[in-house]
Design a protein around this motif. Sequence first.
Motif, PDB file in Angstrom:
ATOM      1  N   ILE A 109       0.812  -1.226   0.000  1.00  0.00           N
ATOM      2  CA  ILE A 109       0.000   0.000   0.000  1.00  0.00           C
ATOM      3  C   ILE A 109       0.839   1.267   0.000  1.00  0.00           C
ATOM      4  O   ILE A 109       0.312   2.358  -0.262  1.00  0.00           O
ATOM      5  N   THR A 110       2.142   1.160   0.243  1.00  0.00           N
ATOM      6  CA  THR A 110       2.973   2.364   0.234  1.00  0.00           C
ATOM      7  C   THR A 110       2.981   3.042  -1.128  1.00  0.00           C
ATOM      8  O   THR A 110       3.211   4.251  -1.218  1.00  0.00           O
ATOM      9  N   VAL A 111       2.751   2.285  -2.208  1.00  0.00           N
ATOM     10  CA  VAL A 111       2.786   2.866  -3.556  1.00  0.00           C
ATOM     11  C   VAL A 111       1.401   3.290  -4.029  1.00  0.00           C
ATOM     12  O   VAL A 111       1.224   3.647  -5.195  1.00  0.00           O
ATOM     13  N   GLY A 112       0.422   3.261  -3.129  1.00  0.00           N
ATOM     14  CA  GLY A 112      -0.922   3.692  -3.490  1.00  0.00           C
ATOM     15  C   GLY A 112      -1.823   2.579  -3.972  1.00  0.00           C
ATOM     16  O   GLY A 112      -2.915   2.841  -4.496  1.00  0.00           O
ATOM     17  N   ALA A 113      -1.401   1.336  -3.791  1.00  0.00           N
ATOM     18  CA  ALA A 113      -2.142   0.202  -4.334  1.00  0.00           C
ATOM     19  C   ALA A 113      -3.281  -0.254  -3.436  1.00  0.00           C
ATOM     20  O   ALA A 113      -3.211  -0.159  -2.211  1.00  0.00           O
ATOM     21  N   THR A 114      -4.319  -0.772  -4.076  1.00  0.00           N
ATOM     22  CA  THR A 114      -5.385  -1.495  -3.393  1.00  0.00           C
ATOM     23  C   THR A 114      -5.029  -2.978  -3.426  1.00  0.00           C
ATOM     24  O   THR A 114      -4.911  -3.555  -4.507  1.00  0.00           O
ATOM     25  N   PRO A 115      -4.819  -3.627  -2.284  1.00  0.00           N
ATOM     26  CA  PRO A 115      -4.482  -5.049  -2.286  1.00  0.00           C
ATOM     27  C   PRO A 115      -5.648  -5.870  -2.821  1.00  0.00           C
ATOM     28  O   PRO A 115      -6.804  -5.631  -2.457  1.00  0.00           O
ATOM     29  N   LEU A 116      -5.337  -6.846  -3.675  1.00  0.00           N
ATOM     30  CA  LEU A 116      -6.385  -7.695  -4.246  1.00  0.00           C
ATOM     31  C   LEU A 116      -6.242  -9.158  -3.877  1.00  0.00           C
ATOM     32  O   LEU A 116      -7.213  -9.812  -3.522  1.00  0.00           O
ATOM     33  N   VAL A 117      -5.024  -9.693  -4.003  1.00  0.00           N
ATOM     34  CA  VAL A 117      -4.806 -11.125  -3.827  1.00  0.00           C
ATOM     35  C   VAL A 117      -3.572 -11.373  -2.965  1.00  0.00           C
ATOM     36  O   VAL A 117      -2.531 -10.735  -3.161  1.00  0.00           O
ATOM     37  N   VAL A 118      -3.719 -12.290  -2.020  1.00  0.00           N
ATOM     38  CA  VAL A 118      -2.603 -12.731  -1.183  1.00  0.00           C
ATOM     39  C   VAL A 118      -2.348 -14.205  -1.450  1.00  0.00           C
ATOM     40  O   VAL A 118      -3.291 -14.993  -1.606  1.00  0.00           O
ATOM     41  N   GLN A 119      -1.074 -14.585  -1.522  1.00  0.00           N
ATOM     42  CA  GLN A 119      -0.674 -15.986  -1.645  1.00  0.00           C
ATOM     43  C   GLN A 119       0.161 -16.359  -0.422  1.00  0.00           C
ATOM     44  O   GLN A 119       0.882 -15.524   0.130  1.00  0.00           O
ATOM     45  N   ALA A 120       0.049 -17.618  -0.023  1.00  0.00           N
ATOM     46  CA  ALA A 120       0.736 -18.083   1.182  1.00  0.00           C
ATOM     47  C   ALA A 120       1.918 -18.979   0.846  1.00  0.00           C
ATOM     48  O   ALA A 120       1.859 -19.770  -0.093  1.00  0.00           O
ATOM     49  N   TYR A 121       2.982 -18.855   1.643  1.00  0.00           N
ATOM     50  CA  TYR A 121       4.123 -19.772   1.574  1.00  0.00           C
ATOM     51  C   TYR A 121       4.429 -20.205   3.000  1.00  0.00           C
ATOM     52  O   TYR A 121       4.859 -19.404   3.824  1.00  0.00           O
ATOM     53  N   TRP A 122       4.154 -21.486   3.282  1.00  0.00           N
ATOM     54  CA  TRP A 122       4.366 -22.039   4.613  1.00  0.00           C
ATOM     55  C   TRP A 122       5.311 -23.222   4.481  1.00  0.00           C
ATOM     56  O   TRP A 122       4.900 -24.327   4.100  1.00  0.00           O
ATOM     57  N   ALA A 123       6.577 -23.026   4.759  1.00  0.00           N
ATOM     58  CA  ALA A 123       7.593 -24.075   4.598  1.00  0.00           C
ATOM     59  C   ALA A 123       7.995 -24.608   5.966  1.00  0.00           C
ATOM     60  O   ALA A 123       8.526 -23.869   6.792  1.00  0.00           O
ATOM     61  N   ALA A 124       7.745 -25.885   6.183  1.00  0.00           N
ATOM     62  CA  ALA A 124       8.025 -26.490   7.486  1.00  0.00           C
ATOM     63  C   ALA A 124       9.260 -27.377   7.429  1.00  0.00           C
ATOM     64  O   ALA A 124       9.698 -27.808   6.361  1.00  0.00           O
ATOM     65  N   GLY A 155      -5.587 -16.384  -2.698  1.00  0.00           N
ATOM     66  CA  GLY A 155      -5.549 -17.130  -3.953  1.00  0.00           C
ATOM     67  C   GLY A 155      -5.087 -18.567  -3.821  1.00  0.00           C
ATOM     68  O   GLY A 155      -5.556 -19.454  -4.530  1.00  0.00           O
ATOM     69  N   GLY A 156      -4.153 -18.824  -2.937  1.00  0.00           N
ATOM     70  CA  GLY A 156      -3.593 -20.164  -2.792  1.00  0.00           C
ATOM     71  C   GLY A 156      -2.251 -20.077  -2.105  1.00  0.00           C
ATOM     72  O   GLY A 156      -2.007 -19.163  -1.327  1.00  0.00           O
ATOM     73  N   GLY A 157      -1.389 -21.022  -2.417  1.00  0.00           N
ATOM     74  CA  GLY A 157      -0.074 -20.980  -1.801  1.00  0.00           C
ATOM     75  C   GLY A 157       0.703 -22.261  -1.949  1.00  0.00           C
ATOM     76  O   GLY A 157       0.367 -23.127  -2.764  1.00  0.00           O
ATOM     77  N   GLU A 158       1.743 -22.394  -1.152  1.00  0.00           N
ATOM     78  CA  GLU A 158       2.663 -23.527  -1.201  1.00  0.00           C
ATOM     79  C   GLU A 158       2.964 -23.955   0.233  1.00  0.00           C
ATOM     80  O   GLU A 158       3.201 -23.111   1.104  1.00  0.00           O
ATOM     81  N   THR A 159       2.964 -25.284   0.483  1.00  0.00           N
ATOM     82  CA  THR A 159       3.236 -25.810   1.828  1.00  0.00           C
ATOM     83  C   THR A 159       4.297 -26.900   1.767  1.00  0.00           C
ATOM     84  O   THR A 159       4.016 -28.078   2.028  1.00  0.00           O
ATOM     85  N   PRO A 160       5.528 -26.549   1.433  1.00  0.00           N
ATOM     86  CA  PRO A 160       6.565 -27.571   1.328  1.00  0.00           C
ATOM     87  C   PRO A 160       7.082 -28.037   2.685  1.00  0.00           C
ATOM     88  O   PRO A 160       7.106 -27.277   3.653  1.00  0.00           O
ATOM     89  N   ALA A 161       7.480 -29.293   2.745  1.00  0.00           N
ATOM     90  CA  ALA A 161       8.187 -29.835   3.905  1.00  0.00           C
ATOM     91  C   ALA A 161       9.661 -29.888   3.525  1.00  0.00           C
ATOM     92  O   ALA A 161      10.055 -30.639   2.627  1.00  0.00           O
ATOM     93  N   LEU A 162      10.474 -29.067   4.170  1.00  0.00           N
ATOM     94  CA  LEU A 162      11.861 -28.860   3.753  1.00  0.00           C
ATOM     95  C   LEU A 162      12.841 -29.322   4.825  1.00  0.00           C
ATOM     96  O   LEU A 162      13.632 -28.540   5.352  1.00  0.00           O
ATOM     97  N   ALA A 163      12.779 -30.594   5.158  1.00  0.00           N
ATOM     98  CA  ALA A 163      13.720 -31.155   6.128  1.00  0.00           C
ATOM     99  C   ALA A 163      15.139 -30.949   5.624  1.00  0.00           C
ATOM    100  O   ALA A 163      15.439 -31.188   4.457  1.00  0.00           O
ATOM    101  N   GLY A 164      16.002 -30.479   6.526  1.00  0.00           N
ATOM    102  CA  GLY A 164      17.385 -30.215   6.152  1.00  0.00           C
ATOM    103  C   GLY A 164      17.623 -28.778   5.736  1.00  0.00           C
ATOM    104  O   GLY A 164      18.763 -28.325   5.685  1.00  0.00           O
ATOM    105  N   ILE A 165      16.559 -28.065   5.403  1.00  0.00           N
ATOM    106  CA  ILE A 165      16.657 -26.642   5.064  1.00  0.00           C
ATOM    107  C   ILE A 165      16.023 -25.814   6.188  1.00  0.00           C
ATOM    108  O   ILE A 165      16.642 -24.908   6.736  1.00  0.00           O
ATOM    109  N   VAL A 166      14.778 -26.137   6.530  1.00  0.00           N
ATOM    110  CA  VAL A 166      14.117 -25.543   7.685  1.00  0.00           C
ATOM    111  C   VAL A 166      14.319 -26.496   8.864  1.00  0.00           C
ATOM    112  O   VAL A 166      14.207 -27.708   8.720  1.00  0.00           O
TER     113      VAL A 166
END
Length: 373
Positions: A109-124, A155-166
């Motif tokens: 919103i700092t640039v004057g935008a109206t937010p429309l869509v959020v995507q999720a990234y949940w990496a465990a 909108g959607g997202g990604e839920t990776p299981a990242l053993a060894g990274i996270v």
Amino acid sequence: MTTPTNQNAPLTYDQAGVNYDLIDPLKVAAQRAAAETGANLASHGFSEVLASRGESAYVVDVGPMYLASIVECLGTKTLVADEMATLTGKSYYDSIAQDTIAMAVNDLITVGATPLVVQAYWAAGGSDWFGDKIRANALVAGWKKACEVCNVAWGGGETPALAGIVADGRVDLAASCTGIISPKTRLSVGDKMEAGDAIVLLASSGIHANGLSLARKLAERLPKGYLTDIGNGQTYGEALLAPTTLYSPVTEALAAAGIHPHYCANVTGHGWRKLLRHPKALTYRITALPEKTPVLAFMQKECGLDDHEAYGTLNMGAGFALYVAASDAQRVVEIAQGLGIPALVAGRVEAGPKQVVIEPLNVVYGADELQLR
């Protein structure tokens, strides 16, 4: 928890493992490389808004409107939530979800935008993380609720299981957000900002999601750790986990009232040095301060931070800055307060060298203290 040898020694962000002198050069190098790709848009019939390079969100001209986008990582606030869950048996992931969305939306919103869509990234760190139903349901419910506050679609997202990274038992949360700037006159990249503009600060709810590495380091120093009473009957951990304020309802209400900020700054990492974000050579003079939230006052005291260090690291009660025509300033305050967000006309933009001058504290940040471009 371990106790440092000298509990009275000042505790800084650098000592907590976050050194922007090392991080920021990579950001600048990445920006310069990214800038060379902007010409690729021409093959699609579009063009970038060059002035958005180095701002909190990237803007593309798609003809009748602008398109803005951003991606942001939450950081280490999940570690506080995990520790507090162990200590209290409660899940704080509904609040953590709002923090994550706020990191993206408040930048967009700092640039004057109206937010429309959020995507999720949940990496465990492993599939088992998602098996905790109470925690998982809190995360989903909190994410949906924050989307409703901001009036955006998930909108959607990604839920990776990242053993060894996270790390095992941990999660890395991030969000991307896309929005539009329509009409185009809502674009806010600082080209209209000038001497005489007023600076309106919107209150924060607490630490938000920046400064948590320092906050966690402080917890190691406190005899009762996260269960320490900060002086208002609230534990340190609970206070840290207050969800980040979502500011898009304010910017949308301002647009509906015909008020278009000349510039905006999301006060996150670098604290009040972020008021220097725009490349113009202007002086930002602060003459009135918002009230410090109790947890930030507690941190400043317990970490032994002077005002220059504290305000250059933490939000210190101001989560978002709006640079507006002086004639609009009081109306901006009224609109924000009508939405339940305290605000004040904190200062003004002046002709002069690029610097932030916080008069009540006798603190000055020069242009060399923020290098983001």
